[in-house]
Structures are given as C-alpha cells and as structure tokens.
Design a protein around this motif. Structure first.
Motif, PDB file in Angstrom:
ATOM      1  N   ILE A  73       0.819  -1.217   0.000  1.00  0.00           N
ATOM      2  CA  ILE A  73       0.000   0.000   0.000  1.00  0.00           C
ATOM      3  C   ILE A  73       0.852   1.265   0.000  1.00  0.00           C
ATOM      4  N   THR A  74       2.124   1.133  -0.363  1.00  0.00           N
ATOM      5  CA  THR A  74       3.005   2.295  -0.340  1.00  0.00           C
ATOM      6  C   THR A  74       2.538   3.411  -1.262  1.00  0.00           C
ATOM      7  N   ARG A 123      -4.405   3.604  12.283  1.00  0.00           N
ATOM      8  CA  ARG A 123      -5.055   3.161  11.052  1.00  0.00           C
ATOM      9  C   ARG A 123      -4.453   3.814   9.811  1.00  0.00           C
ATOM     10  N   TRP A 124      -3.584   4.792   9.965  1.00  0.00           N
ATOM     11  CA  TRP A 124      -2.960   5.406   8.789  1.00  0.00           C
ATOM     12  C   TRP A 124      -1.467   5.649   9.056  1.00  0.00           C
ATOM     13  N   PRO A 125      -0.678   4.576   9.084  1.00  0.00           N
ATOM     14  CA  PRO A 125       0.770   4.764   9.243  1.00  0.00           C
ATOM     15  C   PRO A 125       1.338   5.571   8.075  1.00  0.00           C
ATOM     16  N   GLN A 170       8.923  -1.636   6.210  1.00  0.00           N
ATOM     17  CA  GLN A 170      10.277  -1.513   5.667  1.00  0.00           C
ATOM     18  C   GLN A 170      10.705  -0.064   5.451  1.00  0.00           C
ATOM     19  N   GLY A 171       9.854   0.880   5.867  1.00  0.00           N
ATOM     20  CA  GLY A 171      10.229   2.292   5.810  1.00  0.00           C
ATOM     21  C   GLY A 171       9.835   3.023   4.553  1.00  0.00           C
ATOM     22  N   ARG A 172       9.081   2.403   3.680  1.00  0.00           N
ATOM     23  CA  ARG A 172       8.648   3.094   2.440  1.00  0.00           C
ATOM     24  C   ARG A 172       7.471   4.022   2.777  1.00  0.00           C
ATOM     25  N   VAL A 204     -15.906   8.684   0.090  1.00  0.00           N
ATOM     26  CA  VAL A 204     -14.673   9.173  -0.523  1.00  0.00           C
ATOM     27  C   VAL A 204     -13.983   8.043  -1.284  1.00  0.00           C
ATOM     28  N   ILE A 205     -13.884   6.869  -0.653  1.00  0.00           N
ATOM     29  CA  ILE A 205     -13.235   5.735  -1.313  1.00  0.00           C
ATOM     30  C   ILE A 205     -14.023   5.314  -2.550  1.00  0.00           C
ATOM     31  N   GLY A 206     -15.343   5.267  -2.427  1.00  0.00           N
ATOM     32  CA  GLY A 206     -16.184   4.881  -3.557  1.00  0.00           C
ATOM     33  C   GLY A 206     -16.048   5.813  -4.748  1.00  0.00           C
ATOM     34  N   SER A 207     -15.670   7.066  -4.466  1.00  0.00           N
ATOM     35  CA  SER A 207     -15.469   8.025  -5.564  1.00  0.00           C
ATOM     36  C   SER A 207     -14.113   7.864  -6.224  1.00  0.00           C
ATOM     37  N   GLY A 208     -13.289   6.943  -5.694  1.00  0.00           N
ATOM     38  CA  GLY A 208     -11.995   6.667  -6.308  1.00  0.00           C
ATOM     39  C   GLY A 208     -10.810   7.322  -5.653  1.00  0.00           C
ATOM     40  N   ILE A 209     -11.012   7.879  -4.431  1.00  0.00           N
ATOM     41  CA  ILE A 209      -9.938   8.617  -3.761  1.00  0.00           C
ATOM     42  C   ILE A 209      -9.524   7.885  -2.491  1.00  0.00           C
ATOM     43  N   GLY A 210      -8.292   7.398  -2.444  1.00  0.00           N
ATOM     44  CA  GLY A 210      -7.736   6.881  -1.210  1.00  0.00           C
ATOM     45  C   GLY A 210      -8.272   5.531  -0.782  1.00  0.00           C
ATOM     46  N   ALA A 211      -7.890   5.143   0.441  1.00  0.00           N
ATOM     47  CA  ALA A 211      -8.270   3.856   1.011  1.00  0.00           C
ATOM     48  C   ALA A 211      -8.234   4.001   2.527  1.00  0.00           C
ATOM     49  N   THR A 212      -8.712   2.974   3.241  1.00  0.00           N
ATOM     50  CA  THR A 212      -8.623   2.979   4.695  1.00  0.00           C
ATOM     51  C   THR A 212      -8.548   1.546   5.204  1.00  0.00           C
TER      52      THR A 212
END
Length: 303
Positions: free
Chosen positions: A188-189, A208-210, A215-217, A234-242
C-alpha cells in the motif's frame, strides 16, 4: 497539598519513563509534564528523576515517593468510584455509545439482556462518530463506549475484548489492488490512506494510517474525514483507502468498494471503555454483558 494532575503526571512518568509517552497518556503537552515535575521537585526539595538525552529514570527519592504515593492514589480512586456509586442509588439509565455496525449489534443485544442482570436499569443506545467518540465520553454525554482499540489514557478503563477481527483494506473497486486475494502493508506504499480530522499521531485511530510501511517506504496522506460513512463515500469516488475490520463484508458491501485482506496486519480488537472517574458497578456489569452477548453472536455465526 498534592494536586491531582501532579500525582497523575508523576505516577505516569514513573511508569513510562518517557516524557512524550506521559504527555500522550495525560492529553497534555510534553512541556506541561516537564513543568509539573519541576514544580513538584522544587516543593520536595530534591530531584525525582534523572534525565539525560537518552533516558529518564527515578532517583532514590523518586522511587520512595512512587512506592508511597501509588497505593494512596489507588485508594483515592477507589473511594471516588464508591462515592459515585453511592451518589446514584436511584439512577436507572445507562448511556451507551458505539462506533460501527458490529459494535452496535453487540450494544443493542446487551441492552435487551442487561435488565435481567441488573433489575431497575434501562439502557439508552446511541451511535457516535469517529471524529468525536472519545470527546463524547469525556464530556459525560455517554457512560460507556464500544469501539476499536487501541485506546490509551490515564483517565480510561478498557474492558474485555468483545470482537477480534482480521484487518482489511477498503479500496476503490477499480484499483489495481482490488482484484488481489490479499495485500501486505508493503503493497500500500502508493495508496493514500484516509485520516480522521483533528487526530494527531498517538491519538486513538492514528494507527489506522501509518505514514510508512514496516520496511520504511512512505505511504501518502489521504483526505480527512469525520465519519465512517463519509470515508466510504470518498473511497467509492476513487480517492484513497482505509484500514477496516472484516465486519465490513457483512454490513457495508458496496459495488464501488473492494475489501482486500491485509496479510501481515494484527487483528482489530473492539472493547467497551469508560472513564476511571465513572467506574461504577453498573458500567462494569454492562461491560461483562457485552462480552456475554458477543460470545453468543460468535457462536451463532459459526453454526
């Protein structure tokens, strides 16, 4: 006269041996903790802690003070809890908040069972939102909350874990990762993770959002949201994840969102939490009832 914040700051620092961690638990700044400890040391007339750039440890005076103060502080907290219990002999309503559908299911079934366990009590249930859940508890808007861990704070009691579920990544259905059978944290980098407005590092939900993979990426920062349903929009509109718990596959199925198991993330645990200053017998009894109900729900789901 020793003030409550002085006692809490000293005892917490004696346990954590770290000013930053102490400040997080007490919800104050590191500078405020340092100021309180210096004031206390001036009053006592001797250092309580040895401080270096790398470590903090108790002095002999500090160790003796801790051994004397800890039992007395616990007695005061217990006396306060007993006083709260005795001052509310006619209180018949327990106010219960919950975050999320699975916690709501547990809360409502516990509400129906609780009067059998504690006659004369009734339970009022309300949903609370991510952005202000703990504030509602601290502002005495609810007596007990069922939410996901970890929750830290010197003012909090964490009850038994009632739900433990695998973590998943909620991601737009057309994202390249959406078709995978599982993903790792390293995958998920390049995925911006949504964050709850106003939450700082170390606060509830911030795990929930490191900002980096194991590995530091770097992991990019996504938009801020205030509620879980807003996050889904927001996710359904194609932006980001959780990062979510596996309960989403039962309660929040949507055609525009895919839920992909996280192969290397620890389970997401849920528990009732309440304030130490409101540690009543009724609240403890309700926490036990939530565990009983959750076990019944799990057994029914596995048959």
């Amino acid at each position: 006269m020793l003030e409550r914040l002085e006692a809490e700051a000293f005892l917490t620092l004696a346990e954590e041996l770290h000013f930053g961690h102490t400040a997080e638990r007490l919800h104050v700044t590191t500078g405020r903790v340092s100021q309180i400890i210096k004031k206390l040391e001036r009053r006592i007339g001797a250092p309580l802690f040895e401080r270096t750039n790398r470590s903090v440890r108790l002095t002999p005076t500090g160790h003796r003070f801790y051994e004397d103060l800890r039992p007395a502080y616990e007695q005061i907290q217990a006396a306060l809890a007993r006083a709260v219990d005795s001052a509310r002999p006619t209180l018949s309503v327990l106010r219960v908040g919950f975050v999320g559908a699975a916690a709501g299911q547990v809360a409502h079934q516990a509400r129906d069972l609780f009067p059998e366990r504690e006659p004369g009590w009734r339970v009022h249930i309300r949903e609370v939102q991510l952005v202000d859940a703990l504030a509602r508890l601290r502002e005495d808007d609810v007596d007990i909350l069922i939410l996901h861990l970890p929750v830290s704070g010197a003012d909090m009691v964490v009850g038994p874990v009632v739900i433990s579920e695998p973590r998943m990544l909620a991601i737009p259905a057309d994202h390249p990762l959406a078709g995978r059978t599982s993903v790792s944290m390293e995958d998920i980098t390049g995925v911006p993770l949504l964050r709850v407005a106003g939450v700082k590092p170390g606060d509830w939900l911030s795990d929930r959002w490191p900002d980096r993979t194991p590995q530091g990426r770097p992991i990019p920062e996504g938009p801020e949201i205030e509620t879980f349903l807003e996050a889904l929009q927001v996710i359904g509109s194609g932006i980001g994840a959780t990062v979510v718990g596996a309960q989403v596959t039962r309660f929040y199925i949507r055609p525009d969102i895919a839920y992909v198991p996280l192969s290397d993330a620890p389970p997401l645990d849920w528990a009732p939490v309440w304030l130490k200053s409101n540690n009543t017998a009724a609240i403890r009894a309700f926490a036990h009832t939530t565990l009983e109900v959750a076990q019944r729900i799990y057994l029914a789901a596995t048959r």
